[in-house]
Write a protein that holds these residues in place. Sequence first.
Motif, PDB file in Angstrom:
ATOM      1  N   PRO A  91       0.826  -1.097   0.103  1.00 51.19           N
ATOM      2  CA  PRO A  91       0.023  -0.001   0.148  1.00 51.19           C
ATOM      3  C   PRO A  91       0.893   1.218  -0.064  1.00 51.19           C
ATOM      4  O   PRO A  91       0.430   2.154  -0.602  1.00 51.19           O
ATOM      5  CB  PRO A  91      -0.691  -0.215   1.292  1.00 51.19           C
ATOM      6  N   THR A  92       2.087   1.317   0.812  1.00 53.67           N
ATOM      7  CA  THR A  92       2.825   2.500   0.732  1.00 53.67           C
ATOM      8  C   THR A  92       4.115   2.033   0.338  1.00 53.67           C
ATOM      9  O   THR A  92       4.713   1.042   0.551  1.00 53.67           O
ATOM     10  CB  THR A  92       2.500   3.229   2.189  1.00 53.67           C
ATOM     11  N   THR A  93       5.102   3.329   0.053  1.00 51.65           N
ATOM     12  CA  THR A  93       6.601   2.778  -0.255  1.00 51.65           C
ATOM     13  C   THR A  93       7.262   2.545   1.195  1.00 51.65           C
ATOM     14  O   THR A  93       7.908   1.332   0.775  1.00 51.65           O
ATOM     15  CB  THR A  93       7.160   4.149  -0.823  1.00 51.65           C
ATOM     16  N   SER A  94       6.988   2.953   2.007  1.00 46.21           N
ATOM     17  CA  SER A  94       7.729   2.500   3.504  1.00 46.21           C
ATOM     18  C   SER A  94       7.195   0.957   3.889  1.00 46.21           C
ATOM     19  O   SER A  94       8.081   0.428   3.879  1.00 46.21           O
ATOM     20  CB  SER A  94       7.021   3.554   4.438  1.00 46.21           C
ATOM     21  N   PHE A  95       6.037   0.628   3.586  1.00 44.85           N
ATOM     22  CA  PHE A  95       5.495  -0.725   3.958  1.00 44.85           C
ATOM     23  C   PHE A  95       6.491  -1.721   2.733  1.00 44.85           C
ATOM     24  O   PHE A  95       6.726  -2.702   3.172  1.00 44.85           O
ATOM     25  CB  PHE A  95       4.137  -0.753   3.664  1.00 44.85           C
ATOM     26  N   GLN A  96       6.257  -1.319   1.646  1.00 47.36           N
ATOM     27  CA  GLN A  96       6.994  -1.943   0.633  1.00 47.36           C
ATOM     28  C   GLN A  96       8.345  -2.511   0.900  1.00 47.36           C
ATOM     29  O   GLN A  96       8.728  -3.391   0.712  1.00 47.36           O
ATOM     30  CB  GLN A  96       6.833  -1.391  -0.763  1.00 47.36           C
ATOM     31  N   HIS A  97       9.024  -1.197   1.008  1.00 46.40           N
ATOM     32  CA  HIS A  97      10.497  -1.498   1.524  1.00 46.40           C
ATOM     33  C   HIS A  97      10.809  -2.334   2.343  1.00 46.40           C
ATOM     34  O   HIS A  97      11.622  -3.084   2.827  1.00 46.40           O
ATOM     35  CB  HIS A  97      11.260  -0.138   1.960  1.00 46.40           C
ATOM     36  N   ARG A  98      10.003  -2.001   3.707  1.00 41.55           N
ATOM     37  CA  ARG A  98      10.099  -3.081   4.634  1.00 41.55           C
ATOM     38  C   ARG A  98       9.723  -4.450   4.550  1.00 41.55           C
ATOM     39  O   ARG A  98      10.361  -5.524   5.003  1.00 41.55           O
ATOM     40  CB  ARG A  98       9.249  -2.380   6.069  1.00 41.55           C
ATOM     41  N   ALA A  99       8.746  -4.674   3.968  1.00 40.76           N
ATOM     42  CA  ALA A  99       8.381  -6.021   3.569  1.00 40.76           C
ATOM     43  C   ALA A  99       9.309  -6.841   2.771  1.00 40.76           C
ATOM     44  O   ALA A  99       9.492  -7.788   2.830  1.00 40.76           O
ATOM     45  CB  ALA A  99       6.826  -5.903   2.783  1.00 40.76           C
ATOM     46  N   LYS A 100       9.908  -5.900   1.666  1.00 40.49           N
ATOM     47  CA  LYS A 100      10.743  -6.462   0.716  1.00 40.49           C
ATOM     48  C   LYS A 100      12.075  -6.946   1.554  1.00 40.49           C
ATOM     49  O   LYS A 100      12.508  -8.130   1.573  1.00 40.49           O
ATOM     50  CB  LYS A 100      10.940  -5.560  -0.254  1.00 40.49           C
ATOM     51  N   SER A 114      -7.769  -8.552  25.655  1.00 41.16           N
ATOM     52  CA  SER A 114      -6.469  -8.551  24.946  1.00 41.16           C
ATOM     53  C   SER A 114      -6.532  -7.550  23.659  1.00 41.16           C
ATOM     54  O   SER A 114      -7.078  -8.310  22.859  1.00 41.16           O
ATOM     55  CB  SER A 114      -5.635  -9.681  24.959  1.00 41.16           C
ATOM     56  N   THR A 115      -5.897  -6.468  23.504  1.00 40.62           N
ATOM     57  CA  THR A 115      -5.909  -5.821  22.101  1.00 40.62           C
ATOM     58  C   THR A 115      -4.577  -5.386  21.576  1.00 40.62           C
ATOM     59  O   THR A 115      -3.739  -5.412  22.309  1.00 40.62           O
ATOM     60  CB  THR A 115      -6.861  -4.427  22.375  1.00 40.62           C
ATOM     61  N   ALA A 116      -4.895  -5.352  20.107  1.00 39.40           N
ATOM     62  CA  ALA A 116      -3.572  -5.045  19.516  1.00 39.40           C
ATOM     63  C   ALA A 116      -3.997  -3.897  18.465  1.00 39.40           C
ATOM     64  O   ALA A 116      -4.793  -4.227  17.704  1.00 39.40           O
ATOM     65  CB  ALA A 116      -2.803  -6.069  18.917  1.00 39.40           C
ATOM     66  N   THR A 117      -3.460  -2.764  18.820  1.00 36.49           N
ATOM     67  CA  THR A 117      -4.014  -1.652  17.613  1.00 36.49           C
ATOM     68  C   THR A 117      -2.692  -1.499  16.880  1.00 36.49           C
ATOM     69  O   THR A 117      -1.640  -1.226  17.159  1.00 36.49           O
ATOM     70  CB  THR A 117      -4.259  -0.364  18.526  1.00 36.49           C
ATOM     71  N   VAL A 118      -3.025  -1.359  15.607  1.00 31.31           N
ATOM     72  CA  VAL A 118      -2.206  -1.393  14.306  1.00 31.31           C
ATOM     73  C   VAL A 118      -2.661  -0.029  13.556  1.00 31.31           C
ATOM     74  O   VAL A 118      -3.712   0.045  13.067  1.00 31.31           O
ATOM     75  CB  VAL A 118      -2.035  -2.552  13.556  1.00 31.31           C
ATOM     76  N   PHE A 119      -1.976   0.780  13.503  1.00 30.75           N
ATOM     77  CA  PHE A 119      -2.098   2.211  12.759  1.00 30.75           C
ATOM     78  C   PHE A 119      -1.856   1.963  11.300  1.00 30.75           C
ATOM     79  O   PHE A 119      -1.165   1.280  10.830  1.00 30.75           O
ATOM     80  CB  PHE A 119      -1.213   3.223  13.201  1.00 30.75           C
ATOM     81  N   GLU A 120      -2.727   2.796  10.655  1.00 28.25           N
ATOM     82  CA  GLU A 120      -2.913   2.431   9.012  1.00 28.25           C
ATOM     83  C   GLU A 120      -1.691   2.534   8.529  1.00 28.25           C
ATOM     84  O   GLU A 120      -1.507   1.962   7.463  1.00 28.25           O
ATOM     85  CB  GLU A 120      -3.799   3.543   8.565  1.00 28.25           C
ATOM     86  N   LYS A 121      -0.860   3.580   8.852  1.00 32.72           N
ATOM     87  CA  LYS A 121       0.753   3.763   8.063  1.00 32.72           C
ATOM     88  C   LYS A 121       1.764   2.804   8.689  1.00 32.72           C
ATOM     89  O   LYS A 121       2.653   2.829   8.207  1.00 32.72           O
ATOM     90  CB  LYS A 121       0.909   5.096   7.984  1.00 32.72           C
ATOM     91  N   ALA A 122       1.236   2.109   9.765  1.00 25.88           N
ATOM     92  CA  ALA A 122       2.490   1.388  10.290  1.00 25.88           C
ATOM     93  C   ALA A 122       2.744   0.124   9.510  1.00 25.88           C
ATOM     94  O   ALA A 122       2.177  -0.419   8.742  1.00 25.88           O
ATOM     95  CB  ALA A 122       2.206   0.803  11.744  1.00 25.88           C
ATOM     96  N   TYR A 123       4.128  -0.318   9.904  1.00 27.33           N
ATOM     97  CA  TYR A 123       4.395  -1.900   9.329  1.00 27.33           C
ATOM     98  C   TYR A 123       3.970  -2.811  10.352  1.00 27.33           C
ATOM     99  O   TYR A 123       3.103  -3.427   9.949  1.00 27.33           O
ATOM    100  CB  TYR A 123       5.877  -1.867   8.949  1.00 27.33           C
ATOM    101  N   GLY A 135      12.068  -3.938   8.550  1.00 28.64           N
ATOM    102  CA  GLY A 135      11.991  -5.549   8.288  1.00 28.64           C
ATOM    103  C   GLY A 135      12.845  -6.224   9.037  1.00 28.64           C
ATOM    104  O   GLY A 135      12.950  -7.289   8.924  1.00 28.64           O
ATOM    105  N   SER A 136      13.518  -5.558  10.156  1.00 29.67           N
ATOM    106  CA  SER A 136      14.755  -6.300  10.728  1.00 29.67           C
ATOM    107  C   SER A 136      14.109  -7.107  11.807  1.00 29.67           C
ATOM    108  O   SER A 136      13.022  -6.877  12.246  1.00 29.67           O
ATOM    109  CB  SER A 136      15.669  -5.324  11.421  1.00 29.67           C
ATOM    110  N   PRO A 137      14.911  -7.953  12.625  1.00 34.59           N
ATOM    111  CA  PRO A 137      14.272  -8.688  13.607  1.00 34.59           C
ATOM    112  C   PRO A 137      14.487  -8.177  15.051  1.00 34.59           C
ATOM    113  O   PRO A 137      14.029  -8.436  16.112  1.00 34.59           O
ATOM    114  CB  PRO A 137      15.322  -9.900  13.868  1.00 34.59           C
TER     115      PRO A 137
END
Length: 724
Positions: free
Chosen positions: A348-357, A439-448, A474-476
């Motif tokens: 969806p975003t360039t940032s997400f794409q780089h981290r996912a790759k 137990s909740t986990a909130t993930v923001f729209e632009k986050a990875y 995308g690191s550990p």
Amino acid sequence: MRLLICRAALLLVFACILHSGLRAQVPSGGHGRVGVALGGGSALGLAHIGVIRYFEEHRIPIDDIAGTSMGGLIGGFYAVGMDSGQITKLVEQADWDVLLDPVPRFVDQPVVDKQRWDKAAGNLTLRLGKHFSLPAGLNSGQALSMLLSRTTLAYSEVSNFDDLPTPFRCVATDLVSGKAAVLQQGSLPHAMRATMSLPGIFTPVKLHGMVLVDGGLVENIPVDVVREMGARTVIAVSLEVPKTKPSELKTISDVLRQSVSVVIADNERRSLRHADLHIAVDTTKFSVADYSKWKEIIQAGYAAAQESAADLAKFELSPEGWEQYQRARKQRMRPPVGQGAVVAVVAPTTSFQHRAKAEIDRRLGNRVVSEAELEDVLNGMVEATAVPGASYHWQRAPDKPEGYKVTFFPRPGDQVLVRPSFQYSLSPGEPTRAALKLSTATVFEKAYKSRLLTAINAGYDPGIRTEFYYPFGGSPYFIAPGAFVERFNVNSYQGPVRSSDTRDRFGGSFYGGLGTWRFAQLRVGVQAGYDSYGSTRVVDGVRAASGGFAAPEFRWIYNSQDSGGLPTHGTRVEGSIGYSFRNVSYPYLQNEFSTYQPVARYVTLLGFGRTGTSFGTKLDYYEQFATGGVGQLSAYRYQAFHANTMQTGGAGVILHGPIRLLSTYPGLAMWYEAGRFDMGSLGWQTHQSASAGVFFATPLGAAGLALSLDEAGKARFRLMLGSF
């Protein structure tokens, strides 16, 4: 005149040649192109496989095929070159519970969601949006997307569905226009996923400005679609369902389901009026969820085609004509795609794409990987990032590297994953403990992969704990600051008399570590805060006093289990080692583990243990390690033992019953436990417990009833709901 005669002769010869060529394209039955329209019906749609098998056995061609919902799924499988036997094998091997389960698999959840403080005991997950709005669908369809990507991989570069071995269409409903969307080009797996998007169950598919759900709402049997494809004869296959009785319409869900059924039945009647032949499959003795009865449903489809044998006979080809038809179909088939590397990522975003790759490269590298390896990584990434899903294609273009191309679907906005569970324990002579945990986990729209984790406990031992988990790209590696406010009840016993005190704790924490995947994580950091004790207690000369504390520590967790409540396989290990600076400082080590190992279809062996030690330092009353209760010497009361050092362990067996009860399979569990305790001035003590009980999984935790005996033969009954 001679010239005119010559021209007329040439025209006549040309007309004969043209007529001969046209006849070569027409099936030997002389009825032109035969098209089939397959209706939707969830599990009932598996009957279409039986109809196709009858057609194959009797040499009836399918020159065009279209379907809606499950009809679109089966039709798509046939269109890419699969025969009825291959489709049947696919259905047999498919795990329909996983494909249709609205709850993400526990095993795929990131390890940070499996820490003891935020791990849910049940398997229910609610995926909410901003302001806790309900999601567009319960199931993201990730498992289905993987299945469709795998089965259509060889046709990734086919953009026109007329170029498939059998020309294909599937129908979806566009919620924007309110009209039918006939999908005939673009991504084949996305089209098949769209036609399967049952409203309220699967999240809709966004495609070319449309929001697509199941096509059954507007055209459940796409007869006109097949006609428009060029078929001269259209054979429609419908699925008969039992008539609804007035007494069955009792609840809102009953009324809503029947309202949709009325709409579908009405558009089916309109479509069937335009069909040349109608095959009605009697599926009245099955339900739309009977995927386990796939053999019987497929046979029902075959039987329905047999009943129309006289009408179908006129479409049968000669052996030579059938061989020609099969040869032409095979010529259009694409060879299976070989294994390769991931060469492209779309996100969806360039940032997400780089981290996912970066993460895919770290997981898989540039090496050749199988589809199973790729799907395993993508399933983990989807859960870790909380995107609606992912798919993959095979990229084959002159100016691009050849290999897998992965696509991640965009989040519609901020996502809140809510996992409720309920804890309850009842046994004579000890406190009855009941608590609701969110137990909740909130993930923001632009986050990875970063998320805000929160656990709220209401009831016995109330409190709230939160942690902001932030992986670096995308690191550990990650950091995790947090805060907590908690009340903990501490019980002690003088014979039959029980007394209870409280420890109120508030403070914060900060950790950094390694491990952002499913199973394992190591972290180092510090917890600091203030403890307020309900009363002053002196044990072995050590006085408990309220005050501040700071505890630098090293923590570890490994969890490969398939459930947070009642696992069937996998291992869990979680613990920490550190030093607590306070009024009476002490070093500590604590660790707990459990493992479940299936050894037969209905038999699972289990082992578990718990360790806590201050390495010889005498602890104050509130800091001592307490044990007793379920899975911690079950024959003894809750917190029956308080020790400076303790070690408990046990082993047992679970016999899984083949009888389904309350949507699950109950199991008979039998286990033995033993414990050794440093009780300070009371010296070391050893105690044992043997137990047997019946347990079954529920959405809010494992429920059970157990009987335990201690070494003196004293019995204790337990009723419990929560984690086994």
